[in-house]
Design an enzyme around this catalytic site. Structure first.
Site, short mmCIF file in Angstrom:
data_model
loop_
_atom_site.label_atom_id
_atom_site.label_comp_id
_atom_site.label_asym_id
_atom_site.label_seq_id
_atom_site.Cartn_x
_atom_site.Cartn_y
_atom_site.Cartn_z
N LYS A 1 0.82 -1.21 0.00
CA LYS A 1 0.00 0.00 0.00
C LYS A 1 0.86 1.27 0.00
O LYS A 1 0.63 2.19 -0.79
CB LYS A 1 -0.90 -0.01 1.23
N THR A 2 1.85 1.32 0.88
CA THR A 2 2.69 2.51 1.00
C THR A 2 3.45 2.75 -0.30
O THR A 2 3.56 3.88 -0.77
CB THR A 2 3.67 2.37 2.18
N ASP B 1 -4.49 8.33 2.97
CA ASP B 1 -4.00 7.02 3.40
C ASP B 1 -4.85 6.52 4.57
O ASP B 1 -5.46 7.31 5.29
CB ASP B 1 -2.54 7.16 3.83
N GLU B 2 -4.90 5.21 4.78
CA GLU B 2 -5.64 4.60 5.91
C GLU B 2 -7.08 5.13 5.97
O GLU B 2 -7.58 5.53 7.02
CB GLU B 2 -4.92 4.88 7.24
N GLN C 1 -8.84 -3.79 8.34
CA GLN C 1 -7.97 -3.25 9.39
C GLN C 1 -8.58 -2.00 10.04
O GLN C 1 -7.86 -1.18 10.61
CB GLN C 1 -6.59 -2.93 8.82
N ARG D 1 0.71 -8.91 11.05
CA ARG D 1 1.97 -8.18 11.30
C ARG D 1 3.16 -9.12 11.13
O ARG D 1 4.30 -8.67 10.99
CB ARG D 1 2.03 -7.62 12.73
#
Length: 724
Positions: free
Chosen positions: A32-33, A218-219, A249, A601
């Protein structure tokens, strides 16, 4: 662009698409980043003015890393663009437009501790002392209402039905009034005030709509109502909006985040295109299979299937412990074994827990085994008392109306100005409608204050005036060092020579180093810019992955991070998931998403732990295994018993589990009465145990030891307690 060769097919499509609003649904570990970074670099490389791009993130750490990576990709073209957290970006806009809102540009930003302190002072001034209205609880409720964009007048019309509600409304109104008088905003105001600014001033809104030609978020699954409103207001055209996130998430509803912002994106932005990033680069096939077996139990989600080209990997390992000490001991021993077997560094390992209170036993075990560790999301550096004391001095130099900061330092270091004298000065200030700072200049008129103390106040005022004058003549580093030296704080802590005082000494030295570093990197920066930056630092922002120690953190703090080896602890009902028995389906689904975040994670290996008993609320409580363990695909894990032997993941629930698992299908809340020893849950304070009950009927009071919030006295009538 050559760099686009680094992207997979779906990532490339998402980066190059710019002909309409679009949402990138990015599964855990799917890059994603990278996609967000490459998209911004692509836009700039194609000729878009960098200053016309607004990129909104959720942590300063993420914003800094992304800026650095974009600059490394395209060089000087990306010298200036707007990227930062929602709070930092809109704080920047508010400083420019402050006068329109009748604020001064040097307004202070109050963190949660400052806000709680202000609430406490307001309650004292209003003489409000109800058992179920505590400063912490009131501040939490104010923050929640602000995130939902519910103003005091709205609350008063529809929600203020009881005495406690009406008293809360008084506090809410006075709190906002005092913020304004202090030329201060709390964190939530940094989102609400821009909305007020834009809605009441169309020209200012148009100015920023023209400036920002492209907005990226983002997010997106973590946005709340106010953040969503800001996005809608600022969108230059509906075509130039790109949001990135993962509904699986979404774990922050307790602070106002609304998963529906993501689920309803296509409805809110007509013609929106959806891109799904489903290739995972982080985890093994086994870990993804385990995570998928959990998240598929949720009904509220955007369908996607994560896959990976990584190896199959190992099964997850489930470890059963007798109690929390045994759990911690097993984890510490396992860490030593895994480091040796896998050739890992300590910083490759993280231990997750649902509640901060779980860390104590883990810390004890790690210390005994001499395993270095760090806690992320504990007491953050800039929230430590001695650091906040120095920052309060600096805040007063830029904003003399900041009464909370002034009250904090009025008698620190001790100068003989006690609470009684301060109260008399405040009463004088209120009567003449002066600030407390202005009252210090007229302290000789406050005849109730003794002459000796008046002289001390005058000397203190002269000290502040001196450094207020110097703040524009010295660098931030020079100013802070000179002030700390004259105050003699370091000398006081050194002479005390206790473990605590030396820790405070070291923290102030660390602050001075941080200020000097900032001063060197930003030689033209003003003091209020430095203060604005540190006021917006979060615990995750201070996480340093280079420090070679095991990382301890809550699962909420872990989002966005990754580790080769992960321990997920306390997998028991009422802990993870937290207090599920009377929760709505949506809350259980969020707890499940939280467990999914914990699983995803991990890169190589996961250990899951649970205890048969745990010391809670002052006594041993028998625990039931988390429902999430029963939802795990039985082919994805194996179980170790306490002696280290292995069992198949297909093990049936044994007799002890069944014995302690009560049935609540026919539970009748009204027929059960509260009694000493009962375990209860409260909307604000969480899970607790009743220690004492006094009185009957409407006057009945209960004393409850809450696991996370300490001991509280509440009126049963208003507490809305639920028995567990």
């Amino acid at each position: 662009m050559k760099i686009l060769n680094d992207l997979n097919q779906e990532q490339l499509k998402a980066v190059e698409y710019n002909t309409g609003p679009h949402m990138i649904v990015a599964g855990a570990g799917s890059g994603k980043t990278r996609v967000l970074i490459y998209k911004i670099a692509y836009l700039i490389d194609k000729g878009m003015d960098p200053t016309a791009i607004l990129a909104l993130t959720f942590t300063n750490k993420a914003a800094k890393e992304m800026k650095d990576r974009i600059r490394s990709l395209i060089g000087k073209k990306a010298a200036v663009f707007w990227m930062g957290t929602f709070h930092s970006i809109f704080a920047r806009i508010l400083r420019v437009e402050a006068k329109t809102l009748n604020y001064k540009p040097n307004f202070s930003i109050y963190d949660r501790e400052d806000s709680v302190s202000l609430v406490s002072n307001v309650m004292q001034n209003l003489n409000i002392n109800l058992e179920n209205l505590t400063p912490n609880g009131v501040q939490h409720k104010i923050s929640y209402l602000k995130n939902q964009m519910i103003k005091p007048e709205d609350y008063g019309k529809t929600m203020a039905t009881t005495l406690a509600d009406r008293k809360f409304l008084e506090i809410y109104n006075e709190y906002n009034k005092r913020l304004f008088e202090n030329n201060a905003m709390d964190f939530d105001d940094l989102l609400l005030k821009p909305i007020e600014l834009f809605k009441n001033n169309p020209k200012i809104l148009l100015k920023y709509k023209k400036q920002f030609k492209y907005i990226l978020v983002d997010e997106y699954q973590d946005t709340n109502k106010a953040q969503y409103e800001l996005l809608k207001l600022l969108s230059p055209t509906k075509d130039k909006v790109c949001v990135v996130g993962d509904d699986a998430q979404s774990i922050y509803s307790w602070r106002g985040a609304e998963i529906k912002n993501m689920l309803n994106f296509k409805k809110d932005f007509k013609g929106a295109k959806i891109f799904r990033l489903e290739q995972n680069y982080r985890s093994t096939k086994m870990i993804l299979a385990a995570a998928d077996s959990i998240i598929k139990n949720n009904t509220e989600q955007i369908t996607k299937t994560l896959w990976t080209e990584n190896n199959d990997g190992e099964e997850l390992t489930l470890m059963r412990a007798s109690d929390e000490k045994d759990e911690a001991f097993q984890i510490a021993k396992r860490i030593k074994k895994e480091i040796s077997a896998r050739k890992l560094s300590l910083n490759d390992i993280s231990i997750f827990y649902r509640l901060n209170s779980q860390s104590r036993a883990l810390e004890d075990a790690l210390r005994r085994e001499k395993i270095p560790y760090k806690i992320v999301g504990g007491v953050e550096f800039y929230r430590r008392k001695e650091v906040k004391d120095v920052l309060a001095y600096l805040r007063i130099l830029t904003n003399q109306n900041d009464e909370e900061s002034l009250l904090r330092i009025m008698n620190f270091p001790q100068r003989g100005i006690g609470n009684t004298s301060i109260s008399k000065m405040i009463a004088f200030a209120r009567k003449l409608e002066l600030s407390l700072f202005a009252t210090m200049a007229r302290v000789f008129e406050v005849i109730e204050v003794k002459e000796r103390i008046q002289k001390n106040v005058k000397q203190f005022k002269m000290l502040l005036d001196k450094y207020t004058d110097l703040k524009d003549k010295l660098s931030i580093g020079e100013l802070t060092s000179a002030l700390v030296d004259e105050l003699g704080i370091l000398k006081i802590y050194k002479e005390e020579n206790s473990a605590e005082s030396m820790a405070r000494y070291d923290n102030i030295q660390e602050l001075l180093s941080a200020v000097q570093q900032y001063s060197k990197e930003n030689p033209d920066a003003k003091l209020d810019e430095f203060l604005a930056e540190v006021s917006l630092v979060s615990g995750v922002d201070q996480y340093d992955e280079k420090v070679n120690s095991v990382t301890l953190m809550t699962v909420h703090s872990a989002k966005g991070l990754e580790f080769p080896l992960v321990f997920i602890t306390g997998l028991e009902e009422d802990i993870f998931p937290l207090s599920p028995r009377f929760d709505s389906d949506s809350k259980i689904e969020e707890e499940r998403r939280l467990f999914y975040v914990a699983l995803t994670r991990a890169q190589q290996k996961i250990f899951l732990t649970y205890s048969r008993s745990r010391y809670r609320f002052g006594e041993v409580a028998y625990q039931s295994k988390s429902r999430f363990l029963d939802e795990l695909d039985e082919n994805t894990y194996e179980e170790l018993n306490g002696a280290g032997g292995r069992k198949s993941g297909r093990r049936k629930r044994d007799f002890v589990d069944e014995f302690y698992q009560e049935s609540y299908d026919d539970f009748d809340q009204e027929r059960r009465s509260l009694r000493v020893g009962s375990r209860v849950t409260h909307q604000l304070f969480g899970i607790g145990k009743i220690l004492q009950i006094i009185g009957t009927g409407d006057q009945q009071r209960v004393t409850i030891a809450f696991e996370e919030s300490g001991t509280k006295q509440l009126l049963t009538k208003f507490a809305n307690l639920k028995l567990i």
